[in-house]
Design a protein around this motif. Structure first.
Motif, PDB file in Angstrom:
ATOM      1  N   ALA B  15      43.360 -27.399  28.546  1.00  0.00           N
ATOM      2  CA  ALA B  15      43.271 -27.346  27.267  1.00  0.00           C
ATOM      3  C   ALA B  15      43.525 -28.845  26.918  1.00  0.00           C
ATOM      4  N   LEU B  16      44.336 -29.614  27.239  1.00  0.00           N
ATOM      5  CA  LEU B  16      44.779 -30.767  26.772  1.00  0.00           C
ATOM      6  C   LEU B  16      43.646 -31.939  27.044  1.00  0.00           C
ATOM      7  N   ALA B  17      42.828 -31.446  27.958  1.00  0.00           N
ATOM      8  CA  ALA B  17      41.554 -32.427  28.269  1.00  0.00           C
ATOM      9  C   ALA B  17      40.594 -31.986  27.536  1.00  0.00           C
ATOM     10  N   ASP B  18      40.483 -31.132  26.531  1.00  0.00           N
ATOM     11  CA  ASP B  18      39.324 -30.753  26.001  1.00  0.00           C
ATOM     12  C   ASP B  18      39.502 -31.183  24.408  1.00  0.00           C
ATOM     13  N   PRO B  19      38.826 -32.335  23.935  1.00  0.00           N
ATOM     14  CA  PRO B  19      38.739 -33.103  22.666  1.00  0.00           C
ATOM     15  C   PRO B  19      38.592 -32.226  21.709  1.00  0.00           C
ATOM     16  N   VAL B  20      37.571 -31.277  21.662  1.00  0.00           N
ATOM     17  CA  VAL B  20      37.047 -30.463  20.772  1.00  0.00           C
ATOM     18  C   VAL B  20      37.985 -29.646  20.252  1.00  0.00           C
ATOM     19  N   LEU B  21      38.638 -28.832  21.332  1.00  0.00           N
ATOM     20  CA  LEU B  21      39.664 -27.942  21.016  1.00  0.00           C
ATOM     21  C   LEU B  21      40.834 -28.349  20.456  1.00  0.00           C
ATOM     22  N   ARG B  22      41.122 -29.483  20.713  1.00  0.00           N
ATOM     23  CA  ARG B  22      42.417 -30.226  20.240  1.00  0.00           C
ATOM     24  C   ARG B  22      42.113 -30.500  18.672  1.00  0.00           C
ATOM     25  N   SER B  23      40.997 -30.987  18.584  1.00  0.00           N
ATOM     26  CA  SER B  23      40.886 -31.368  17.019  1.00  0.00           C
ATOM     27  C   SER B  23      40.587 -30.283  16.060  1.00  0.00           C
ATOM     28  N   ASN B  24      40.040 -29.150  16.689  1.00  0.00           N
ATOM     29  CA  ASN B  24      40.139 -27.960  15.989  1.00  0.00           C
ATOM     30  C   ASN B  24      41.437 -27.519  15.677  1.00  0.00           C
ATOM     31  N   PHE B  25      42.083 -27.455  16.632  1.00  0.00           N
ATOM     32  CA  PHE B  25      43.635 -26.862  16.372  1.00  0.00           C
ATOM     33  C   PHE B  25      44.426 -27.960  15.563  1.00  0.00           C
ATOM     34  N   ARG B  26      44.375 -29.054  15.590  1.00  0.00           N
ATOM     35  CA  ARG B  26      45.047 -30.213  14.983  1.00  0.00           C
ATOM     36  C   ARG B  26      44.806 -29.956  13.313  1.00  0.00           C
ATOM     37  N   GLY B  27      43.466 -29.978  13.001  1.00  0.00           N
ATOM     38  CA  GLY B  27      42.885 -29.662  11.652  1.00  0.00           C
ATOM     39  C   GLY B  27      43.488 -28.346  11.144  1.00  0.00           C
ATOM     40  N   ALA B  28      43.368 -27.197  11.821  1.00  0.00           N
ATOM     41  CA  ALA B  28      43.678 -26.166  11.491  1.00  0.00           C
ATOM     42  C   ALA B  28      45.261 -26.043  11.166  1.00  0.00           C
ATOM     43  N   MET B  29      46.050 -26.601  12.017  1.00  0.00           N
ATOM     44  CA  MET B  29      47.449 -26.448  11.955  1.00  0.00           C
ATOM     45  C   MET B  29      47.998 -27.227  10.566  1.00  0.00           C
ATOM     46  N   GLU B  30      47.344 -28.298  10.633  1.00  0.00           N
ATOM     47  CA  GLU B  30      47.722 -29.068   9.360  1.00  0.00           C
ATOM     48  C   GLU B  30      47.447 -28.269   8.001  1.00  0.00           C
ATOM     49  N   PHE B  31      46.378 -27.886   8.019  1.00  0.00           N
ATOM     50  CA  PHE B  31      45.881 -26.981   6.973  1.00  0.00           C
ATOM     51  C   PHE B  31      46.894 -25.966   6.748  1.00  0.00           C
ATOM     52  N   LEU B  32      47.221 -25.103   7.497  1.00  0.00           N
ATOM     53  CA  LEU B  32      48.033 -23.959   7.385  1.00  0.00           C
ATOM     54  C   LEU B  32      49.552 -24.261   7.009  1.00  0.00           C
ATOM     55  N   ARG B  33      49.897 -25.617   7.674  1.00  0.00           N
ATOM     56  CA  ARG B  33      51.223 -25.715   7.333  1.00  0.00           C
ATOM     57  C   ARG B  33      51.415 -26.353   6.021  1.00  0.00           C
ATOM     58  N   ASN B  34      50.241 -27.205   5.272  1.00  0.00           N
ATOM     59  CA  ASN B  34      50.324 -27.498   4.087  1.00  0.00           C
ATOM     60  C   ASN B  34      50.252 -26.481   3.218  1.00  0.00           C
ATOM     61  N   LYS B  35      49.491 -25.446   3.496  1.00  0.00           N
ATOM     62  CA  LYS B  35      49.265 -24.269   2.585  1.00  0.00           C
ATOM     63  C   LYS B  35      50.683 -23.527   2.464  1.00  0.00           C
ATOM     64  N   ARG B  36      51.436 -23.505   3.519  1.00  0.00           N
ATOM     65  CA  ARG B  36      52.713 -22.609   3.638  1.00  0.00           C
ATOM     66  C   ARG B  36      53.651 -23.376   2.601  1.00  0.00           C
ATOM     67  N   ARG B  37      53.665 -24.756   2.814  1.00  0.00           N
ATOM     68  CA  ARG B  37      54.849 -25.638   2.059  1.00  0.00           C
ATOM     69  C   ARG B  37      54.536 -25.519   0.698  1.00  0.00           C
ATOM     70  N   THR B  38      53.111 -25.463   0.202  1.00  0.00           N
ATOM     71  CA  THR B  38      52.790 -25.295  -1.270  1.00  0.00           C
ATOM     72  C   THR B  38      53.324 -23.971  -1.557  1.00  0.00           C
ATOM     73  N   ALA B  39      53.031 -22.909  -0.980  1.00  0.00           N
ATOM     74  CA  ALA B  39      53.510 -21.558  -1.426  1.00  0.00           C
ATOM     75  C   ALA B  39      55.099 -21.526  -1.581  1.00  0.00           C
ATOM     76  N   PHE B  40      55.735 -22.293  -0.891  1.00  0.00           N
ATOM     77  CA  PHE B  40      57.295 -21.985  -0.910  1.00  0.00           C
ATOM     78  C   PHE B  40      57.981 -22.886  -1.970  1.00  0.00           C
ATOM     79  N   ALA B  41      57.069 -23.998  -2.257  1.00  0.00           N
ATOM     80  CA  ALA B  41      57.498 -25.014  -3.265  1.00  0.00           C
ATOM     81  C   ALA B  41      57.771 -24.225  -4.618  1.00  0.00           C
ATOM     82  N   GLY B  42      56.957 -23.342  -4.922  1.00  0.00           N
ATOM     83  CA  GLY B  42      57.345 -22.725  -6.299  1.00  0.00           C
ATOM     84  C   GLY B  42      57.958 -21.619  -6.389  1.00  0.00           C
ATOM     85  N   VAL B  43      58.819 -21.363  -5.534  1.00  0.00           N
ATOM     86  CA  VAL B  43      59.570 -20.138  -5.353  1.00  0.00           C
ATOM     87  C   VAL B  43      60.590 -20.253  -6.160  1.00  0.00           C
ATOM     88  N   ASN B  44      61.400 -19.265  -7.194  1.00  0.00           N
ATOM     89  CA  ASN B  44      62.599 -19.485  -7.887  1.00  0.00           C
ATOM     90  C   ASN B  44      63.327 -18.405  -7.510  1.00  0.00           C
TER      91      ASN B  44
END
Lengths: 223, 487
Positions: B15-44
């Motif tokens: 898996a580490l030697a597969d550049p497409v896989l790594r770029s797909n995961f990196r993009g997706a994880m960044e996307f989901l982390r940002n979404k989560r951060r925004t979702a909790f930022a507005g919680v009172n």
């Protein structure tokens, strides 16, 4: 011994060996989302937030009143190019018998077996209209409680779903609604919260609407 | 699909030697982390933040687990009263047999499945397929993964390892009259068309459960697409399968957990649909399944339950936030783990499902950085549990060794080295002699055979042992010298 007894015995033995986990129900109260501010906000602000959230989730929201409801529905359907609408007799009555309306009223298919009804719903029903029992302001959600007159498929299978909700039925949040719910412990067959048209981000995190449920959700908020 | 956690090392290297896989995961994880951060930022909340909300989630799950046997009985009683038939399965095999017999009883051949990790866990598709029941995945991501003959690589976004181009080719090659298109709207439209026909004609709908409410006998499903609603509404038979840990005491336990789940998983305040099912079609109702069944699955969960520390594993609400924030998962992706549940939560769940002998590499595949624990909405101490499983892996027959397969990670040479070390530490003369020998022969250390060296520089012992250095210093300070400044 049956699987049921085996599982329950193992769990009971597990419970017995650790009788005191350091928690009790009172502990749950910490971190409760504050309702105080929500409850005190004006009806107007609640309505505004409800509309904003629904729109942010790609639903179309039309503000209207009892007198203007029928006209709003017709205008909306004309804009969408839809000439046929399925709904209950109650809603038909609410919309004024459709005497003048350039829309063909399509009742729920009472004749035929389930397979024939499904064929009608999947292939020959472009749009359906239902009522919402309540609205949840915190998340912009419609509470639908399907019934014999408004079956579950109405809000699910046709590609366009129209919903009528009354402003007085808005609740600040889901906890508040559940606390006020009239059904107590005997729940209706199905309750569904709808917060927008069907969607998915399963392909490359790109949002697309109309995955399996309605691709279009129009909400008529009646004051 | 066969689970292969034993192949973790070769899989992760590939898996580490597969550049497409790594770029797909990196993009997706960044996307989901940002979404989560925004979702909790507005919680009172009264306490003001995610910490307070997650403490509440933890408290609810721990309270419900504490009463687990009673709640399961109450759930069974109330479901039965509502007309939902309840079945119990100790193993995957039992669960599969129950499900098959329910479908057989109605002469079912065509099944549609809503997204459900627990049915992946028991290998239901393959089991039913071998027995003539065609089981189609209806979640868009799962549909893609099934078409490719793969398994989900993420518990929330199953096809996260593929990009639009790969999916376009997959559709073009496997679906009739489908031209190549990378337009996501069109791709989803194709999936929708394929699956609507399946929903309409299915004999059975199979789903998981997100929360099962004991006090009302209600099954709750969380989703965005509407396929879960299709599976539970259109076919005449609905079978829901769930792990026994998904039960909550009352309806009021659901809203806080639901809010934590959707915000943590996809950064949404709520998903498009939240579906609560409490009975089959009642007399007079026009649609909905005539029969609803609930299969309660143990499959190793009661083993985790038996230990107070390991029981925390069962608090999980399957949001996937730990994966999205894991430096290991982000780099190797979900398939390398070889288990149904990948990432940090998979590393602590899988040993109970498959045994530590098969999964002994998983608890070691962590830097113990603690990101998973930090984002967990029910505060599962994942790093601590990983360390506990490492201990279990090395000790059989002790108080710690309660997990099936405990002690299987024990290496005789390693054990001997540690024993010798402990012995030397208790014998100062031997210890100092050894330390001084190591200091003298320090240049030889780089010739020691070790996997450490493949990625890092081999450390060398210091020229003078600490003991000798201190002795020298004491000797010096015995003679008068300028006072050392303490800052």
């Amino acid at each position: 011994m049956s699987a049921r007894e085996n599982i329950l015995n193992r769990l009971r033995n597990g419970s017995a060996s650790h009788p005191a986990m350091h928690r009790n129900a009172a502990h749950d109260a910490c971190g409760q989302i504050s309702h105080a501010s929500n409850v005190s906000i004006t009806t107007d602000r609640m309505r505004q937030q409800f509309i904003e959230l629904l729109r942010a989730n790609h639903a179309q929201v039309m503000e209207t009143d009892d007198l203007g409801l029928a006209e709003s529905v017709v205008t909306c359907l004309q804009e969408l190019g839809i000439t046929q609408l399925m709904g209950s007799e109650e809603v038909r009555f609410l919309l004024g018998e459709q005497g003048e309306m350039p829309i063909q009223w399509q009742p729920w298919p009472t004749k035929g077996n389930d397979a024939e009804k499904k064929e009608t719903l999947f292939s020959r029903t472009p749009a359906a209209i239902t009522t919402a029992t309540a609205g949840i302001v915190e998340t912009g959600s419609l509470v639908l409680i399907p019934s014999a007159t408004e079956p579950r498929s109405l809000s699910l299978i046709p590609p366009t779903h129209l919903v009528i909700i009354r402003e007085r039925d808005l609740y600040p949040d889901l906890e508040n609604y559940i606390a006020h719910s009239p059904w107590g412990l005997s729940m209706p067959t199905n309750i569904v919260l709808v917060s927008g048209p069907s969607k998915t981000a399963d392909i490359q995190q790109t949002l697309a609407y109309g995955a399996h449920g309605p691709s279009k959700l129009v909400v008529f908020l009646v004051s | 699909m066969k689970q292969q956690p034993e192949a973790f090392h070769p899989n992760s290297t590939a898996a580490l030697a597969d550049p497409v896989l790594r770029s797909n995961f990196r993009g997706a994880m960044e996307f989901l982390r940002n979404k989560r951060r925004t979702a909790f930022a507005g919680v009172n909340t009264e306490e003001g933040d995610f910490a307070a909300l997650s403490r509440r989630g933890e408290a609810i799950k721990q309270r419900c687990l504490q009463q687990l046997p009673e709640l399961l009985e109450q759930l069974e009683q109330n479901c039965t009263r509502n007309g939902i038939q309840v079945h119990w399965a100790e193993t995957s095999q039992q669960a599969n047999e129950i499900i098959e017999s329910l479908i057989r009883a109605r002469n079912g051949r065509k099944a549609v499945k809503g997204k459900s990790m627990v049915t992946e866990e028991i290998g239901l598709n393959e089991y039913l397929g071998d027995r003539g029941v065609d089981c189609i995945e209806s979640d868009m991501g799962e549909f893609i993964v099934q078409l490719a003959g793969e398994t989900p690589s993420h518990i929330i976004m199953p096809a996260i390892h593929k990009d639009a181009g790969q999916i376009a080719s997959l559709f073009e090659n496997n679906l009739e009259d489908t031209p190549y298109t990378e337009d996501v709207d069109q791709l989803i439209g194709i999936g929708r068309q394929q699956l609507r026909e399946r929903f309409q004609h299915a004999d059975v709908g199979i789903t998981g459960v997100n929360f099962a409410v004991a006090e009302t006998g209600t099954l709750c499903l969380v989703e965005n697409e509407g396929n879960g609603r299709m599976c539970t509404t259109v076919p005449p038979l609905h079978i829901a399968v769930t792990g026994i840990e998904k039960v909550v005491a009352q309806l009021s336990d659901v809203p806080p957990l639901l809010s934590l789940l959707t915000r943590s998983a996809t950064g949404q305040k709520i998903t498009t649909y939240f579906n609560m099912i409490s009975s089959p079609r009642k007399p007079g109702e026009q649609d909905g399944p005539e029969e609803v069944h609930l299969v309660l699955l143990d499959n190793g969960r009661s083993q985790a339950f038996a230990d107070e520390e390991l029981r925390k594993t069962l608090q999980c609400i399957r949001c996937g936030a730990c994966m999205n924030h894991c430096p290991v998962y982000t780099r190797i992706g979900g398939h390398a783990y070889g288990t149904t549940y990948p990432g940090p939560i998979g590393k602590i769940v899988s040993p109970h499902l498959l045994g530590l002998d098969a999964t002994k590499d998983l608890p070691t595949a962590s830097s113990l950085c603690g990101a998973c624990e930090e984002v967990c909405p029910v505060r599962i101490p994942i790093p601590k549990l990983l360390q506990r499983l490492r201990v279990e892996s090395n000790h059989a027959g002790t108080a710690e060794g309660i997990v099936r397969g405990a002690g299987s990670g024990r290496k005789p040479l390693e054990a001997l080295v540690w024993k010798a070390w402990a012995w030397a530490c208790r014998h100062p003369a031997i210890y100092h002699r050894g330390a001084s020998l190591a200091a003298h022969g320090r240049k030889l250390f780089r010739f020691l055979p070790s996997r450490w060296k493949t990625q890092r520089t081999m450390p060398q012992p210091a020229q003078i042992t600490l003991h000798a250095a201190l002795k020298n210093r004491q000797r010096r300070s015995a003679t008068p010298c300028p006072q050392e400044k303490i800052s």
